[in-house]
Write a protein that holds these residues in place. Sequence first.
Motif, mmCIF file in Angstrom:
data_model
loop_
_atom_site.group_PDB
_atom_site.id
_atom_site.type_symbol
_atom_site.label_atom_id
_atom_site.label_comp_id
_atom_site.label_asym_id
_atom_site.label_seq_id
_atom_site.Cartn_x
_atom_site.Cartn_y
_atom_site.Cartn_z
ATOM 1 N N LYS A 1 0.855 -1.187 0.000
ATOM 2 C CA LYS A 1 0.000 0.000 0.000
ATOM 3 C C LYS A 1 0.893 1.239 0.000
ATOM 4 N N LEU A 2 0.686 2.115 -0.980
ATOM 5 C CA LEU A 2 1.501 3.316 -1.122
ATOM 6 C C LEU A 2 0.757 4.546 -0.632
ATOM 7 N N ASN A 3 1.485 5.441 -0.013
ATOM 8 C CA ASN A 3 0.961 6.737 0.415
ATOM 9 C C ASN A 3 1.386 7.745 -0.652
ATOM 10 N N ILE A 4 0.428 8.183 -1.473
ATOM 11 C CA ILE A 4 0.729 8.996 -2.653
ATOM 12 C C ILE A 4 0.263 10.437 -2.433
ATOM 13 N N GLY A 5 1.172 11.377 -2.626
ATOM 14 C CA GLY A 5 0.854 12.796 -2.509
ATOM 15 C C GLY A 5 0.966 13.484 -3.853
ATOM 16 N N VAL A 6 -0.040 14.299 -4.185
ATOM 17 C CA VAL A 6 -0.035 15.055 -5.439
ATOM 18 C C VAL A 6 0.006 16.536 -5.096
ATOM 19 N N ILE A 7 1.068 17.199 -5.514
ATOM 20 C CA ILE A 7 1.236 18.628 -5.244
ATOM 21 C C ILE A 7 0.546 19.396 -6.357
ATOM 22 N N ALA A 8 -0.612 19.974 -6.033
ATOM 23 C CA ALA A 8 -1.414 20.670 -7.043
ATOM 24 C C ALA A 8 -2.269 21.730 -6.373
ATOM 25 N N GLY B 1 -9.163 8.441 -8.194
ATOM 26 C CA GLY B 1 -10.018 7.260 -8.305
ATOM 27 C C GLY B 1 -9.228 5.987 -8.550
ATOM 28 N N GLU B 2 -8.247 6.076 -9.447
ATOM 29 C CA GLU B 2 -7.430 4.905 -9.760
ATOM 30 C C GLU B 2 -6.539 4.515 -8.579
ATOM 31 N N VAL B 3 -5.984 5.513 -7.903
ATOM 32 C CA VAL B 3 -5.132 5.244 -6.733
ATOM 33 C C VAL B 3 -5.928 4.528 -5.649
ATOM 34 N N LEU B 4 -7.107 5.057 -5.334
ATOM 35 C CA LEU B 4 -7.934 4.461 -4.279
ATOM 36 C C LEU B 4 -8.456 3.089 -4.685
ATOM 37 N N ARG C 1 -6.980 0.927 -6.355
ATOM 38 C CA ARG C 1 -5.894 -0.044 -6.209
ATOM 39 C C ARG C 1 -5.473 -0.235 -4.754
ATOM 40 N N GLY C 2 -6.178 0.428 -3.823
ATOM 41 C CA GLY C 2 -5.925 0.207 -2.405
ATOM 42 C C GLY C 2 -4.859 1.089 -1.789
ATOM 43 N N HIS C 3 -4.431 2.120 -2.507
ATOM 44 C CA HIS C 3 -3.426 3.038 -1.980
ATOM 45 C C HIS C 3 -4.115 4.250 -1.361
ATOM 46 N N SER C 4 -3.361 5.070 -0.638
ATOM 47 C CA SER C 4 -3.932 6.305 -0.084
ATOM 48 C C SER C 4 -3.500 7.488 -0.947
ATOM 49 N N PHE C 5 -4.347 8.516 -0.958
ATOM 50 C CA PHE C 5 -4.140 9.667 -1.838
ATOM 51 C C PHE C 5 -4.392 10.962 -1.072
ATOM 52 N N LYS C 6 -3.522 11.947 -1.290
ATOM 53 C CA LYS C 6 -3.744 13.259 -0.699
ATOM 54 C C LYS C 6 -3.274 14.333 -1.671
ATOM 55 N N ARG C 7 -4.118 15.338 -1.885
ATOM 56 C CA ARG C 7 -3.702 16.502 -2.665
ATOM 57 C C ARG C 7 -3.054 17.492 -1.720
ATOM 58 N N ILE C 8 -1.854 17.935 -2.037
ATOM 59 C CA ILE C 8 -1.079 18.838 -1.187
ATOM 60 C C ILE C 8 -1.126 20.224 -1.806
ATOM 61 N N VAL C 9 -1.566 21.204 -1.015
ATOM 62 C CA VAL C 9 -1.714 22.571 -1.521
ATOM 63 C C VAL C 9 -0.832 23.503 -0.699
ATOM 64 N N PHE C 10 -0.026 24.306 -1.380
ATOM 65 C CA PHE C 10 0.763 25.338 -0.719
ATOM 66 C C PHE C 10 0.186 26.692 -1.098
ATOM 67 N N ASP C 11 -0.304 27.424 -0.100
ATOM 68 C CA ASP C 11 -0.899 28.738 -0.362
ATOM 69 C C ASP C 11 0.024 29.842 0.135
ATOM 70 N N THR C 12 -0.542 30.922 0.592
ATOM 71 C CA THR C 12 0.230 32.080 0.999
ATOM 72 C C THR C 12 1.080 31.800 2.232
ATOM 73 N N VAL C 13 2.387 32.019 2.101
ATOM 74 C CA VAL C 13 3.312 31.848 3.225
ATOM 75 C C VAL C 13 4.418 32.880 3.120
ATOM 76 N N GLU C 14 5.114 33.067 4.211
ATOM 77 C CA GLU C 14 6.296 33.936 4.214
ATOM 78 C C GLU C 14 7.366 33.301 3.326
ATOM 79 N N ILE C 15 7.905 34.072 2.398
ATOM 80 C CA ILE C 15 8.829 33.524 1.402
ATOM 81 C C ILE C 15 10.086 32.932 2.031
ATOM 82 N N THR C 16 10.489 33.433 3.184
ATOM 83 C CA THR C 16 11.686 32.901 3.840
ATOM 84 C C THR C 16 11.384 31.650 4.668
ATOM 85 N N GLU C 17 10.113 31.234 4.715
ATOM 86 C CA GLU C 17 9.705 30.083 5.533
ATOM 87 C C GLU C 17 9.341 28.863 4.689
#
Length: 199
Positions: free
Chosen positions: A4-11, A24-27, A29-45
Amino acid sequence: MTDKLNIGVIARTQSNTIEKELAGEVLRRGHSFKRIVFDTVEITEMNKVFEEAGLVDFDVLYYRTALDSVWARALQRYLEKKGKRAINLRAVESPFLSNKSLQTIIVAAENLLVPKTLLDAANDYEALIEALGTPFVAKANNGSQGNQVNLIRSKQEHESMIDARSHKNYQFQEYIEHDYDCRIHLIGGKPIAGYRRVH
């Protein structure tokens, strides 16, 4: 590698490709899926943000052009220091990745057919229809997944597109009737798969 794979999609944006097809295809096949979102942050952080996202805990990371080039390069450096890689992240080093005008020039230089294409900083509707006919296509010069691609049938649609646009640079192309498009997947600059999508 575990079964079982832990799959992250940066989008940053949601799309049918990610939310339905990929997830849908990831789930299925029995793997886990998470969409990773990076929003507003301090540029030095940036590294702190990447750390808090738990990127090193994923078995597979897939990058979907979600960050501007500064963020993407910072992410690439962070992952390299952690001994991790993300599928597709090195694509940010390709200058033609999202620049449609440069893509058009490269394709035409290989003697492949491309629609007649204009760059018109003045956005002169009359000049555009004289050169391209009507309807014609207006595309933000930088972008992907069909965002800010417009079929222009009238002067009113052209003016509405100009008022609503968030990109300054557009290219304009003659419209070619079609009922499908083709996708070609590359790895290391070499085509490995292609398919036709019927509309």
